[in-house]
Motif scaffolding. Structure first.
Motif, PDB file in Angstrom:
ATOM      1  N   GLU A  16       0.802  -1.233   0.000  1.00  0.00           N
ATOM      2  CA  GLU A  16       0.000   0.000   0.000  1.00  0.00           C
ATOM      3  C   GLU A  16       0.832   1.279   0.000  1.00  0.00           C
ATOM      4  O   GLU A  16       0.311   2.332  -0.349  1.00  0.00           O
ATOM      5  CB  GLU A  16      -0.973  -0.014   1.206  1.00  0.00           C
ATOM      6  CG  GLU A  16      -0.360   0.200   2.595  1.00  0.00           C
ATOM      7  CD  GLU A  16       0.353  -1.021   3.156  1.00  0.00           C
ATOM      8  OE1 GLU A  16       0.428  -2.051   2.484  1.00  0.00           O
ATOM      9  OE2 GLU A  16       0.869  -0.939   4.291  1.00  0.00           O
ATOM     10  N   TRP A  68       6.766   2.805   2.044  1.00  0.00           N
ATOM     11  CA  TRP A  68       7.333   2.231   3.276  1.00  0.00           C
ATOM     12  C   TRP A  68       7.229   0.719   3.242  1.00  0.00           C
ATOM     13  O   TRP A  68       8.171  -0.006   3.546  1.00  0.00           O
ATOM     14  CB  TRP A  68       6.567   2.782   4.481  1.00  0.00           C
ATOM     15  CG  TRP A  68       7.157   2.436   5.801  1.00  0.00           C
ATOM     16  CD1 TRP A  68       7.956   3.227   6.569  1.00  0.00           C
ATOM     17  CD2 TRP A  68       6.992   1.201   6.526  1.00  0.00           C
ATOM     18  NE1 TRP A  68       8.302   2.557   7.722  1.00  0.00           N
ATOM     19  CE2 TRP A  68       7.726   1.317   7.713  1.00  0.00           C
ATOM     20  CE3 TRP A  68       6.312   0.014   6.280  1.00  0.00           C
ATOM     21  CZ2 TRP A  68       7.786   0.296   8.668  1.00  0.00           C
ATOM     22  CZ3 TRP A  68       6.383  -1.013   7.217  1.00  0.00           C
ATOM     23  CH2 TRP A  68       7.110  -0.856   8.396  1.00  0.00           C
ATOM     24  N   ASP A  73       6.964  -4.822  12.673  1.00  0.00           N
ATOM     25  CA  ASP A  73       6.403  -3.487  12.466  1.00  0.00           C
ATOM     26  C   ASP A  73       5.072  -3.192  13.145  1.00  0.00           C
ATOM     27  O   ASP A  73       4.877  -2.110  13.632  1.00  0.00           O
ATOM     28  CB  ASP A  73       6.473  -3.105  10.976  1.00  0.00           C
ATOM     29  CG  ASP A  73       5.160  -2.997  10.220  1.00  0.00           C
ATOM     30  OD1 ASP A  73       4.353  -2.163  10.607  1.00  0.00           O
ATOM     31  OD2 ASP A  73       4.993  -3.701   9.211  1.00  0.00           O
ATOM     32  N   ARG A  74       4.134  -4.147  13.222  1.00  0.00           N
ATOM     33  CA  ARG A  74       2.866  -3.856  13.888  1.00  0.00           C
ATOM     34  C   ARG A  74       2.601  -4.855  15.009  1.00  0.00           C
ATOM     35  O   ARG A  74       2.800  -6.059  14.812  1.00  0.00           O
ATOM     36  CB  ARG A  74       1.708  -3.938  12.891  1.00  0.00           C
ATOM     37  CG  ARG A  74       1.791  -2.891  11.798  1.00  0.00           C
ATOM     38  CD  ARG A  74       0.610  -2.982  10.864  1.00  0.00           C
ATOM     39  NE  ARG A  74       0.699  -1.946   9.851  1.00  0.00           N
ATOM     40  CZ  ARG A  74      -0.195  -1.755   8.899  1.00  0.00           C
ATOM     41  NH1 ARG A  74      -1.259  -2.541   8.825  1.00  0.00           N
ATOM     42  NH2 ARG A  74      -0.053  -0.791   8.026  1.00  0.00           N
ATOM     43  N   PRO A 133      -0.522   1.039  13.780  1.00  0.00           N
ATOM     44  CA  PRO A 133      -0.007   2.401  13.562  1.00  0.00           C
ATOM     45  C   PRO A 133      -1.114   3.445  13.452  1.00  0.00           C
ATOM     46  O   PRO A 133      -0.906   4.613  13.811  1.00  0.00           O
ATOM     47  CB  PRO A 133       0.783   2.291  12.253  1.00  0.00           C
ATOM     48  CG  PRO A 133       0.341   1.030  11.608  1.00  0.00           C
ATOM     49  CD  PRO A 133      -0.111   0.116  12.700  1.00  0.00           C
ATOM     50  N   PHE A 182      -3.722   4.374   4.387  1.00  0.00           N
ATOM     51  CA  PHE A 182      -2.265   4.391   4.186  1.00  0.00           C
ATOM     52  C   PHE A 182      -1.879   4.489   2.707  1.00  0.00           C
ATOM     53  O   PHE A 182      -0.738   4.204   2.341  1.00  0.00           O
ATOM     54  CB  PHE A 182      -1.586   3.151   4.793  1.00  0.00           C
ATOM     55  CG  PHE A 182      -1.419   3.192   6.295  1.00  0.00           C
ATOM     56  CD1 PHE A 182      -0.846   4.271   6.925  1.00  0.00           C
ATOM     57  CD2 PHE A 182      -1.833   2.116   7.087  1.00  0.00           C
ATOM     58  CE1 PHE A 182      -0.666   4.302   8.308  1.00  0.00           C
ATOM     59  CE2 PHE A 182      -1.669   2.134   8.463  1.00  0.00           C
ATOM     60  CZ  PHE A 182      -1.085   3.232   9.068  1.00  0.00           C
ATOM     61  N   HIS A 202      -1.158   9.956   8.784  1.00  0.00           N
ATOM     62  CA  HIS A 202      -0.498   8.838   9.478  1.00  0.00           C
ATOM     63  C   HIS A 202       0.612   8.198   8.660  1.00  0.00           C
ATOM     64  O   HIS A 202       1.318   7.332   9.166  1.00  0.00           O
ATOM     65  CB  HIS A 202      -1.522   7.768   9.857  1.00  0.00           C
ATOM     66  CG  HIS A 202      -2.452   8.160  10.963  1.00  0.00           C
ATOM     67  ND1 HIS A 202      -3.309   7.267  11.563  1.00  0.00           N
ATOM     68  CD2 HIS A 202      -2.656   9.345  11.595  1.00  0.00           C
ATOM     69  CE1 HIS A 202      -4.009   7.887  12.504  1.00  0.00           C
ATOM     70  NE2 HIS A 202      -3.634   9.159  12.542  1.00  0.00           N
ATOM     71  N   ASN A 203       0.702   8.540   7.367  1.00  0.00           N
ATOM     72  CA  ASN A 203       1.912   8.128   6.633  1.00  0.00           C
ATOM     73  C   ASN A 203       2.197   9.098   5.474  1.00  0.00           C
ATOM     74  O   ASN A 203       1.359   9.921   5.112  1.00  0.00           O
ATOM     75  CB  ASN A 203       1.875   6.661   6.174  1.00  0.00           C
ATOM     76  CG  ASN A 203       1.092   6.420   4.897  1.00  0.00           C
ATOM     77  OD1 ASN A 203       0.311   7.258   4.471  1.00  0.00           O
ATOM     78  ND2 ASN A 203       1.290   5.261   4.294  1.00  0.00           N
ATOM     79  N   ASP A 263       6.866   8.397   8.438  1.00  0.00           N
ATOM     80  CA  ASP A 263       7.535   7.334   7.641  1.00  0.00           C
ATOM     81  C   ASP A 263       8.961   7.706   7.256  1.00  0.00           C
ATOM     82  O   ASP A 263       9.859   6.927   7.487  1.00  0.00           O
ATOM     83  CB  ASP A 263       6.777   6.960   6.352  1.00  0.00           C
ATOM     84  CG  ASP A 263       5.731   5.864   6.567  1.00  0.00           C
ATOM     85  OD1 ASP A 263       5.590   5.397   7.715  1.00  0.00           O
ATOM     86  OD2 ASP A 263       5.045   5.493   5.594  1.00  0.00           O
TER      87      ASP A 263
HETATM   88  O1  AHR Z   1       2.989  -0.288   9.851  1.00  0.00           O
HETATM   89  C1  AHR Z   1       3.719   0.730   9.306  1.00  0.00           C
HETATM   90  C2  AHR Z   1       2.878   1.584   8.415  1.00  0.00           C
HETATM   91  O2  AHR Z   1       2.238   0.809   7.435  1.00  0.00           O
HETATM   92  C3  AHR Z   1       3.611   2.654   7.651  1.00  0.00           C
HETATM   93  O3  AHR Z   1       3.646   3.861   8.289  1.00  0.00           O
HETATM   94  C4  AHR Z   1       2.751   2.797   6.449  1.00  0.00           C
HETATM   95  O4  AHR Z   1       3.320   3.534   5.416  1.00  0.00           O
HETATM   96  C5  AHR Z   1       2.455   1.392   6.171  1.00  0.00           C
HETATM   97  O5  AHR Z   1       1.585   1.128   5.203  1.00  0.00           O
END
Ligand code: AHR
Length: 321
Positions: free
Chosen positions: A44, A47, A121-122, A172, A200, A226-227, A255
């Motif tokens: 998406e 990043w 990352d999440r 995020p 995103f 948010h991004n 980001d």
């Molecule tokens: O989880 C990180 C986020 O997911 C980033 O900020 C964003 O760009 C991505 O799609």
């Protein structure tokens, strides 16, 4: 003496056959090549692509056999991918979860099959944190706060802000919202007048911004995205509405992708809070440790920095993503 030489002859013969075997089948005690499944969110944003590239490059560097799955932003696709990795008997799974909830059943299956899961990352919400080995991620709340503090300084504590949220239910999106709200709490002049999801995506940021500009027009003097991708989409919408992004409307995002730095150098985006996607090396260190039975910290936080137009031109050439 005789016995000894007889023994050493036998030992030699034994060694010779071992050597022949080794030559035929490669180094005798070489480590087994790991097979790792990577369940990625999708593609998406810039990043996300940088994160995928980092994981793929690190797998290649370490000789890991990587099985890659792109869930196209859907949790059900990711759950299917994780189940298929389990069925294939992978050594470990790297998971970048689309959303925070709904992971327990599939993670229990991985645990029953003794397959460690490394989250990248999440984060997720589970009642039992032994369902994953470790989480390697940025502190999204801190990122939101840093964006708010930078913006408050820039506008002297007075702004009508529109917020472009990430994917609903994603860590995020939840945490960057929370962090930003905390960051402006002590500033009565900083108001979020609208808040909507752009998923995103650059196209999402542009569409939402177009609609909000129609509704709120000149009222808006700041955007918090948010991004970066959504911010870049919003910048396009602001320009098409005949306004100057970076001047008429202050734009802050998260980001730190190359496109954000280019936009800052061009005077359009005002600030980005870095969120490092180059997680490949840390992810595979964690996989190797988990496979070796070593204890892992439940969370590793990746440090992030704030960049604005004043610093962008000095660092743009050295950006890696
Ligand atoms: O989880 C990180 C986020 O997911 C980033 O900020 C964003 O760009 C991505 O799609």
């Amino acid at each position: 003496m005789k016995t000894r030489s007889f023994l050493s002859r036998r030992a030699f013969t034994g060694l010779a056959s071992v050597a022949v075997l080794a030559m035929a089948s490669g180094p005798l005690f070489a480590a087994k090549k790991l097979t790792v499944g990577f369940a990625q969110v999708g593609a998406e944003s810039a990043w996300r692509t940088a994160e995928t590239d980092s994981i793929k490059a690190e797998a290649a560097k370490r000789g890991v056999n990587l099985k890659f799955s792109d869930a196209q932003g859907k949790q059900e696709n990711q759950i299917k991918a994780v189940r298929s990795f389990i069925a294939q008997g992978v050594d470990a799974i790297i998971l970048a979860p689309v959303v925070e909830t709904g992971w327990e059943p599939v993670l229990r299956e991985a645990k029953r099959n003794k397959i460690p899961v490394v989250l990248v990352d999440r984060g997720i919400k589970v009642s039992d944190d032994s369902l994953y080995a470790t989480l390697i991620a940025s502190d999204f709340i801190a990122e939101g706060k840093m964006a708010a503090e930078w913006l408050a300084k820039k506008v002297n504590g007075k702004a009508n802000i529109v917020e472009l949220q990430g994917t609903p239910g994603a860590a995020p999106a939840i945490d960057r919202k929370k962090g930003f709200e905390e960051g402006i709490k002590s500033q009565p002049g900083m108001k979020i007048i609208a808040s909507q999801s752009g998923d995103f995506r650059r196209s999402g940021g542009k569409e939402v911004m177009e609609a909000l500009l129609k509704k709120h027009g000149n009222e808006i003097n700041a955007v918090y995205a948010h991004n970066d991708d959504m911010a870049l989409g919003a910048i396009q919408a602001i320009e098409e509405a005949g306004k100057k992004p970076g001047t008429d409307v202050v734009v802050v995002s998260v980001d730190g992708v190359k496109g954000a730095f280019e936009s800052m150098v061009a005077g359009k985006l005002n600030c980005t809070v870095e969120c490092n996607p180059l997680l490949g090396p840390l992810a595979f260190d964690a996989v190797e440790k988990a496979k070796a039975g070593q204890k892992l910290a439940k969370k590793t936080i990746v440090e992030d920095k704030v960049y604005d137009q004043a610093t962008a031109k000095d660092v743009i050439a050295s950006r890696q993503y």
